[in-house]
Write a protein that holds these residues in place. Structure first.
Motif, PDB file in Angstrom:
ATOM      1  N   PHE A 219       0.853  -1.188   0.000  1.00  0.00           N
ATOM      2  CA  PHE A 219       0.000   0.000   0.000  1.00  0.00           C
ATOM      3  C   PHE A 219       0.888   1.236   0.000  1.00  0.00           C
ATOM      4  CE2 PHE A 219      -3.383  -2.618   2.313  1.00  0.00           C
ATOM      5  CZ  PHE A 219      -4.271  -2.588   1.250  1.00  0.00           C
ATOM      6  N   ILE A 220       0.440   2.278  -0.678  1.00  0.00           N
ATOM      7  CA  ILE A 220       1.150   3.554  -0.629  1.00  0.00           C
ATOM      8  C   ILE A 220       0.122   4.658  -0.461  1.00  0.00           C
ATOM      9  CG2 ILE A 220       1.133   3.854  -3.169  1.00  0.00           C
ATOM     10  CD1 ILE A 220       3.982   5.146  -2.809  1.00  0.00           C
ATOM     11  N   HIS A 221       0.447   5.660   0.356  1.00  0.00           N
ATOM     12  CA  HIS A 221      -0.487   6.781   0.482  1.00  0.00           C
ATOM     13  C   HIS A 221      -0.573   7.508  -0.853  1.00  0.00           C
ATOM     14  CE1 HIS A 221      -1.246   6.292   4.678  1.00  0.00           C
ATOM     15  NE2 HIS A 221       0.044   6.312   4.984  1.00  0.00           N
ATOM     16  N   PRO A 222      -1.806   7.760  -1.336  1.00  0.00           N
ATOM     17  CA  PRO A 222      -1.957   8.388  -2.649  1.00  0.00           C
ATOM     18  C   PRO A 222      -1.113   9.657  -2.778  1.00  0.00           C
ATOM     19  CG  PRO A 222      -4.086   7.675  -1.850  1.00  0.00           C
ATOM     20  CD  PRO A 222      -3.105   7.432  -0.727  1.00  0.00           C
ATOM     21  N   GLY A 223      -0.486   9.801  -3.932  1.00  0.00           N
ATOM     22  CA  GLY A 223       0.256  11.025  -4.240  1.00  0.00           C
ATOM     23  C   GLY A 223       1.666  11.082  -3.693  1.00  0.00           C
ATOM     24  N   THR A 224       2.145   9.993  -3.080  1.00  0.00           N
ATOM     25  CA  THR A 224       3.486  10.034  -2.486  1.00  0.00           C
ATOM     26  C   THR A 224       4.495   9.171  -3.257  1.00  0.00           C
ATOM     27  OG1 THR A 224       3.048   8.205  -0.949  1.00  0.00           O
ATOM     28  CG2 THR A 224       2.511  10.423  -0.173  1.00  0.00           C
ATOM     29  N   ASP A 225       4.117   8.706  -4.433  1.00  0.00           N
ATOM     30  CA  ASP A 225       5.000   7.818  -5.207  1.00  0.00           C
ATOM     31  C   ASP A 225       6.351   8.459  -5.515  1.00  0.00           C
ATOM     32  OD1 ASP A 225       2.984   5.478  -6.474  1.00  0.00           O
ATOM     33  OD2 ASP A 225       2.057   7.376  -5.935  1.00  0.00           O
ATOM     34  N   ALA A 226       6.346   9.768  -5.792  1.00  0.00           N
ATOM     35  CA  ALA A 226       7.612  10.413  -6.174  1.00  0.00           C
ATOM     36  C   ALA A 226       8.616  10.322  -5.019  1.00  0.00           C
ATOM     37  CB  ALA A 226       7.361  11.862  -6.578  1.00  0.00           C
ATOM     38  N   LEU A 227       8.126  10.389  -3.786  1.00  0.00           N
ATOM     39  CA  LEU A 227       9.018  10.240  -2.625  1.00  0.00           C
ATOM     40  C   LEU A 227       9.605   8.827  -2.588  1.00  0.00           C
ATOM     41  CD1 LEU A 227       6.832  12.024   0.114  1.00  0.00           C
ATOM     42  CD2 LEU A 227       8.886  12.934  -1.014  1.00  0.00           C
ATOM     43  N   PHE A 228       8.739   7.858  -2.779  1.00  0.00           N
ATOM     44  CA  PHE A 228       9.174   6.452  -2.788  1.00  0.00           C
ATOM     45  C   PHE A 228      10.187   6.221  -3.908  1.00  0.00           C
ATOM     46  CE2 PHE A 228       8.067   2.144  -4.582  1.00  0.00           C
ATOM     47  CZ  PHE A 228       8.724   1.400  -3.624  1.00  0.00           C
ATOM     48  N   ALA A 261      19.693  12.697  -2.597  1.00  0.00           N
ATOM     49  CA  ALA A 261      20.348  12.476  -1.300  1.00  0.00           C
ATOM     50  C   ALA A 261      19.433  12.626  -0.077  1.00  0.00           C
ATOM     51  CB  ALA A 261      21.580  13.373  -1.187  1.00  0.00           C
ATOM     52  N   PRO A 262      18.622  13.690   0.007  1.00  0.00           N
ATOM     53  CA  PRO A 262      17.808  13.811   1.231  1.00  0.00           C
ATOM     54  C   PRO A 262      16.699  12.764   1.351  1.00  0.00           C
ATOM     55  CG  PRO A 262      17.781  15.864  -0.086  1.00  0.00           C
ATOM     56  CD  PRO A 262      18.398  14.806  -0.919  1.00  0.00           C
ATOM     57  N   PHE A 263      16.337  12.138   0.235  1.00  0.00           N
ATOM     58  CA  PHE A 263      15.176  11.240   0.242  1.00  0.00           C
ATOM     59  C   PHE A 263      15.615   9.813   0.581  1.00  0.00           C
ATOM     60  CE2 PHE A 263      14.072  14.745  -2.623  1.00  0.00           C
ATOM     61  CZ  PHE A 263      12.863  15.158  -2.091  1.00  0.00           C
ATOM     62  N   THR A 264      16.025   9.606   1.803  1.00  0.00           N
ATOM     63  CA  THR A 264      16.412   8.257   2.217  1.00  0.00           C
ATOM     64  C   THR A 264      15.149   7.427   2.468  1.00  0.00           C
ATOM     65  OG1 THR A 264      16.355   8.870   4.530  1.00  0.00           O
ATOM     66  CG2 THR A 264      18.473   9.165   3.378  1.00  0.00           C
ATOM     67  N   PRO A 562      16.190  17.251 -16.033  1.00  0.00           N
ATOM     68  CA  PRO A 562      15.627  18.414 -16.741  1.00  0.00           C
ATOM     69  C   PRO A 562      15.375  19.578 -15.770  1.00  0.00           C
ATOM     70  CG  PRO A 562      14.506  16.399 -17.393  1.00  0.00           C
ATOM     71  CD  PRO A 562      15.380  16.047 -16.221  1.00  0.00           C
ATOM     72  N   PRO A 563      15.777  20.789 -16.152  1.00  0.00           N
ATOM     73  CA  PRO A 563      15.766  21.916 -15.214  1.00  0.00           C
ATOM     74  C   PRO A 563      14.414  22.193 -14.547  1.00  0.00           C
ATOM     75  CG  PRO A 563      16.867  22.522 -17.270  1.00  0.00           C
ATOM     76  CD  PRO A 563      16.350  21.141 -17.452  1.00  0.00           C
ATOM     77  N   LYS A 564      13.316  22.106 -15.319  1.00  0.00           N
ATOM     78  CA  LYS A 564      12.028  22.445 -14.707  1.00  0.00           C
ATOM     79  C   LYS A 564      11.611  21.399 -13.664  1.00  0.00           C
ATOM     80  CE  LYS A 564      10.270  25.373 -18.419  1.00  0.00           C
ATOM     81  NZ  LYS A 564       9.323  25.502 -19.539  1.00  0.00           N
ATOM     82  N   LEU A 565      12.043  20.174 -13.839  1.00  0.00           N
ATOM     83  CA  LEU A 565      11.770  19.147 -12.827  1.00  0.00           C
ATOM     84  C   LEU A 565      12.646  19.376 -11.604  1.00  0.00           C
ATOM     85  CD1 LEU A 565      11.381  16.141 -15.260  1.00  0.00           C
ATOM     86  CD2 LEU A 565       9.676  16.823 -13.572  1.00  0.00           C
ATOM     87  N   VAL A 566      13.887  19.707 -11.862  1.00  0.00           N
ATOM     88  CA  VAL A 566      14.811  19.976 -10.750  1.00  0.00           C
ATOM     89  C   VAL A 566      14.264  21.122  -9.889  1.00  0.00           C
ATOM     90  CG1 VAL A 566      17.117  20.843 -10.189  1.00  0.00           C
ATOM     91  CG2 VAL A 566      16.828  19.103 -11.987  1.00  0.00           C
ATOM     92  N   ALA A 567      13.787  22.171 -10.572  1.00  0.00           N
ATOM     93  CA  ALA A 567      13.292  23.342  -9.841  1.00  0.00           C
ATOM     94  C   ALA A 567      12.045  23.023  -9.018  1.00  0.00           C
ATOM     95  CB  ALA A 567      12.988  24.471 -10.828  1.00  0.00           C
ATOM     96  N   ASP A 568      11.380  21.931  -9.353  1.00  0.00           N
ATOM     97  CA  ASP A 568      10.121  21.567  -8.686  1.00  0.00           C
ATOM     98  C   ASP A 568      10.357  20.633  -7.485  1.00  0.00           C
ATOM     99  OD1 ASP A 568       7.262  21.688  -8.610  1.00  0.00           O
ATOM    100  OD2 ASP A 568       7.165  19.698  -9.526  1.00  0.00           O
ATOM    101  N   VAL A 569      11.594  20.198  -7.286  1.00  0.00           N
ATOM    102  CA  VAL A 569      11.860  19.232  -6.217  1.00  0.00           C
ATOM    103  C   VAL A 569      11.535  19.783  -4.809  1.00  0.00           C
ATOM    104  CG1 VAL A 569      13.652  17.824  -5.098  1.00  0.00           C
ATOM    105  CG2 VAL A 569      13.457  17.845  -7.594  1.00  0.00           C
ATOM    106  N   PRO A 570      11.785  21.076  -4.538  1.00  0.00           N
ATOM    107  CA  PRO A 570      11.410  21.577  -3.203  1.00  0.00           C
ATOM    108  C   PRO A 570       9.921  21.379  -2.885  1.00  0.00           C
ATOM    109  CG  PRO A 570      12.861  23.146  -4.307  1.00  0.00           C
ATOM    110  CD  PRO A 570      12.526  22.080  -5.317  1.00  0.00           C
ATOM    111  N   ARG A 571       9.054  21.485  -3.914  1.00  0.00           N
ATOM    112  CA  ARG A 571       7.622  21.251  -3.683  1.00  0.00           C
ATOM    113  C   ARG A 571       7.394  19.818  -3.221  1.00  0.00           C
ATOM    114  NH1 ARG A 571       3.031  19.666  -6.918  1.00  0.00           N
ATOM    115  NH2 ARG A 571       4.463  19.160  -8.617  1.00  0.00           N
ATOM    116  N   LEU A 572       8.166  18.897  -3.813  1.00  0.00           N
ATOM    117  CA  LEU A 572       8.053  17.495  -3.414  1.00  0.00           C
ATOM    118  C   LEU A 572       8.574  17.311  -1.981  1.00  0.00           C
ATOM    119  CD1 LEU A 572       7.416  14.545  -4.179  1.00  0.00           C
ATOM    120  CD2 LEU A 572       9.756  14.366  -5.042  1.00  0.00           C
ATOM    121  N   ALA A 573       9.695  17.958  -1.682  1.00  0.00           N
ATOM    122  CA  ALA A 573      10.267  17.816  -0.333  1.00  0.00           C
ATOM    123  C   ALA A 573       9.276  18.295   0.728  1.00  0.00           C
ATOM    124  CB  ALA A 573      11.571  18.608  -0.248  1.00  0.00           C
TER     125      ALA A 573
END
Ligand SMILES: Nc1nc2c(c(=O)[nH]1)N[C@H]1C(S)=C(S)[C@@H](COP(=O)(O)OP(=O)(O)OC[C@H]3O[C@@H](n4cnc5c(=O)[nH]c(N)nc54)[C@H](O)[C@@H]3O)O[C@H]1N2
Ligand SMILES: Nc1nc2c(c(=O)[nH]1)N[C@H]1C(S)=C(S)[C@@H](COP(=O)(O)OP(=O)(O)OC[C@H]3O[C@@H](n4cnc5c(=O)[nH]c(N)nc54)[C@H](O)[C@@H]3O)O[C@H]1N2
Ligand code: SF4
Ligand SMILES: [Mo]
Length: 726
Positions: A219-228, A261-264, A562-573
């Motif tokens: 099971f995974i909490h919806p919307g958290t796949d990118a963290l996994f 790195a931060p996403f252990t 890709p730069p636009k994805l990189v720039a969006d990582v803080p939103r994921l964090a």
């Protein structure tokens, strides 16, 4: 009458199963799987029988219809096309070309003529307000392919027939028969995976039909796949990697390592619900298994981190050495490859953010705007407002977020034209409905799905029945409208000659040209006549490595960061710290449903009501709810009532409704569907929840409340008032 046998691919879903249809005169007498089809080897799902129901359906329109108040009148083709073009032209003359929007639905991709000729029609219409079901579906994958590989249709497909470890996130191919992965008879293919000692691992907030057959389900909490996924990457990058033929082609690997790195596994576990040791073990297994692949679909696309998911899935396949190798994620090489057709027929390489929607400023992607913004473009007054709409093979009232709002917005349009065989929830608002013939009345050559198929195959099929001189195919309607629009604008001799040439060429002519152009951009020696001569189609073999030659990035490299994805990582964090809503809604598919449009086939809808809300026993108990009782589900945008099904197959904190129901609306001519109307999950989904990078609708993870329903079922409610003009 002489009985006849016809072989053709089924056009209802991406699997393209070979069907064997027997006819006697004008009647279909049997529909079975074609055992000699090199791709599907006899497999068929129950939906294929609906091809007969669809063909014979008395509710299916046979002539153009004009709405006169609340009633409909059958009219002739010339009258219908002339009037449609005249009215569209009038709105565009008064308010500019962008005042008419276009929406293309899913069956466009299953219709040779519609998919090949939609671009020339859109060009003639000349509007920037283009929308389609893509932004309610796989758009994040396409955007990421554009960024990583340089072409939005270079989509990696899991080589399921040769893999030994299949990690599936947010897809339920046992019900859907696969998506961005044409793999007919997926159950057999998964059985074969297990028989050769391989493993299937499923990550899904619901224990689906596919998860039931998996070696592991998490099971995974919806919307958290990118963290996994980031945690898997983080682990994989710490392990020694096998040499890989793409090594010299990669850019951005160091940046990816820094970002991961931060996403252990420990850091993400509380948010995802997946224990750190599970993540560690899976990462190690992905790295150590020579033939392994990660695959993510709807569940990973229709969430606020859709693009992040598509990116990290591909990045993970790259760093574990599984991209573009047998058993990994591969690029099919179709005999007819629309990507390398001449303009204007070829789909472009993709684009992002060249312009933004007027009201909300959502980005253009690949020449389209996100459909989550369609209703507000119709409802918000001011310069640039959309006042007219053409729909082709789409039902956005049921299939786009906050469909109830769009429903009201459509009622206020100055002109609406629907190319559709039904008067359904969407086309009932049209002033003119232009119905094409049934799928059995047209020849068929798959244009889109061989780009996504787990094997390279090519097939061609004749029409079973002649629709007669009074019928107009989708492509003819598109050409007819385009030609008339340009004529009204005073097109000269050259313009008229262009349309005449297109009419002569037709989809068959274009397919023949494309086949001669060949695969890999080089001649392959095929013609339409050669393909047509092989009754079961031609098997061109298993997928073969295609990169780096196929890369279309400017520097011919594979971009891992890709730069636009990189720039969006803080939103994921930030998601690591975000509070979780007590209850969120996800969606599901059933083998006998097909989005919103096969519910008028009795063979598919009989049996128990499938439009139920699934809820975990703990959540039901906490709310004092019991199995079978009607419950009211409320979100920011609306409420629906559905019977409750209590089951531990969904994780606590998650409820699930199917999508594609809600046929109870007034003015719909779907007599069978009306008896099992169900409710529309998109009266709950929120148009403001999107993946901000792609603008894709985030149907999954909608916060909801659930309570016992009052005695009388309420009407859907919404935060928006009635549409203007009403
Ligand atoms: N909440 C939620 N919403 C979703 C989804 C979800 O999982 N959850 N799934 C999304 C996905 S993946 C998709 S693809 C979309 C689908 O969204 P849409 O494409 O908008 O809707 P469909 O239900 O596929 O409706 C297809 C329409 O095409 C018509 N049609 C069928 N064949 C033909 C043809 O050959 N020619 C013409 N002209 N018309 C034809 C049918 O009568 C019907 O009106 O829905 C999306 N919406
Ligand atoms: N029978 C049938 N077949 C179909 C269709 C149909 O309507 N009916 N529609 C066709 C179309 S247009 C498409 S695009 C394909 C789609 O085919 P699939 O991609 O297989 O789509 P679904 O069956 O909707 O499966 C999505 C899964 O994602 C899970 N999920 C939801 N949210 C999340 C999340 O946040 N994370 C993870 N990991 N999982 C999540 C859901 O529980 C569900 O099991 O199916 C096609 N085939
Ligand atoms: S899985 Fe079913 S609907 Fe899809 S192509 Fe095969 S028979 Fe048709
Ligand atoms: Mo879809």
């Amino acid at each position: 009458m002489t009985p006849r046998v016809h072989l053709r691919p089924c056009t209802l879903c991406e699997a393209m199963c070979g069907v064997r249809i027997e006819t006697d005169g004008q009647r279909v007498t049997s529909i079975r799987g074609d055992a000699d089809d090199p791709f599907s080897r006899g497999y068929l799902c129950p939906k294929a029988t609906a091809l007969k129901a669809l063909h014979e359906d008395p509710d299916r329109l046979r002539t153009p219809m004009r709405r006169e108040g609340t009633s409909w009148r059958a009219i002739g083709w010339d009258e219908a096309l002339d009037e449609a073009a005249r009215r569209l032209h009038a709105v565009q003359t008064a308010h500019g070309k962008d005042a008419v929007a276009a929406y293309l639905g899913n069956p466009t991709t299953h219709n040779t003529g519609a998919i090949l000729f939609a671009p020339v029609f859109l060009r003639a219409l000349g509007t920037k307000n283009r929308f389609s079901a893509t932004s309610a579906d796989q758009l994040p994958h396409m955007l990421v392919a554009h960024w990583m590989f340089g072409h939005q249709l270079l989509l990696p497909v899991p080589d399921v027939d040769r893999t030994d470890l299949f990690l599936v996130l947010g897809a339920n191919p046992l019900a859907s028969n696969g998506s961005l992965m044409s793999a007919p008879g997926i159950r057999r293919r998964l059985d074969a995976l297990k028989a050769r000692g391989g493993a299937l691992v499923v990550v899904d907030p619901r224990r689906t039909e596919t998860a039931e057959r998996a070696d592991e389900h998490h099971f995974i909490h919806p919307g958290t796949d990118a963290l996994f996924l980031f945690a898997l990457l983080n682990e994989a990058l710490r392990l020694p990697r096998r040499p890989h033929h793409l090594e010299g082609t990669l850019t951005g690997l160091d940046e990816l390592r820094r970002l991961a790195a931060p996403f252990t596994p420990e850091a993400v576990a509380p948010a995802t619900g997946i224990a750190a040791e599970v993540t560690r073990r899976l990462a190690a297994r992905l790295v150590s298994t020579p033939r392994a692949v990660v695959y993510g679909r709807m569940g990973t696309s229709v969430q606020p981190f859709g693009a992040q998911c598509a990116w990290l899935i591909t990045a993970l396949n790259v760093v574990t050495g599984h991209l573009d190798v047998p058993g990994g994620a591969m690029f099919p090489m179709p005999a007819f490859d629309p990507r390398w057709l001449p303009r204007p027929f070829a789909p472009g390489p993709g684009s992002h953010g060249r312009r933004a929607t007027r009201v909300r400023g959502l980005p253009e992607v690949g020449g389209e705007f996100p459909v989550a913004a369609l209703a507000e473009e119709l409802l918000t007054d001011g310069p640039g407002r959309v006042r007219g709409l053409v729909t082709l093979a789409g039902n956005p009232v049921l299939s786009t977020p906050n469909g109830a709002q769009l429903d009201r917005a459509l009622a206020g349009l100055e002109v609406m034209v629907s190319i559709d065989p039904y008067l359904n929830e969407t086309s009932r608002h049209a002033h003119l409905v232009l119905p094409p013939p049934s799928p059995l009345e047209r020849p068929h050559f798959d244009v889109v799905f061989p780009m996504l198929a787990v094997r390279d195959v090519v097939r061609d099929a004749d029409a079973l029945f002649d629709p007669g001189p009074a019928a107009r195919h989708d492509w003819q309607l598109l050409v007819g409208l385009g030609r008339r629009l340009e004529a009204l604008r005073g097109a000269g001799l050259v313009g008229r000659a262009k349309w005449a040439a297109l009419e002569r060429l037709g989809p068959r002519g274009l397919v023949d040209v494309g086949l001669r152009l060949g695969r890999r951009g080089g001649p392959f020696g095929l013609t339409l006549a050669k393909v047509a001569a092989a009754p079961h189609g031609l098997d061109l073999g298993p997928l073969t490595p295609a990169l780096p030659e196929k890369l279309r990035t400017a520097d011919r490299r594979l971009h891992l960061s890709p730069p636009k994805l990189v720039a969006d990582v803080p939103r994921l964090a930030a998601l690591l710290e975000a509070p979780r809503p007590p209850l969120v809604l996800i969606n599901r598919r059933h083998l006998r449903d097909n989005n919103s449009w096969l519910h008028n086939a009795d063979v598919l809808v009989k049996g128990p009501n499938r439009c139920t809300l699934l809820m975990h026993p703990d959540d039901a108990r906490a709310r004092g709810l019991e199995a079978g009782q009607p419950v009211r589900v409320t979100s920011r945008v609306g409420a629906v009532v559905a019977p409750l099904e209590v089951t531990a197959a969904v994780m606590p904190g998650v409820v699930s409704l199917p999508h594609g129901y809600g046929h109870g609306r007034e003015g719909v001519r779907l007599s069978v569907a009306a008896q099992r109307a169900g409710v529309s999950v998109n009266d709950l989904s929120d148009e403001l929840r999107v993946d901000p990078l792609s603008g894709n609708a985030a149907f999954s993870g909608v916060p909801v409340e659930v309570e016992a329903a009052p005695e009388v079922a309420p009407q859907p409610v919404s935060d928006v008032g009635p549409a203007p003009g009403r």
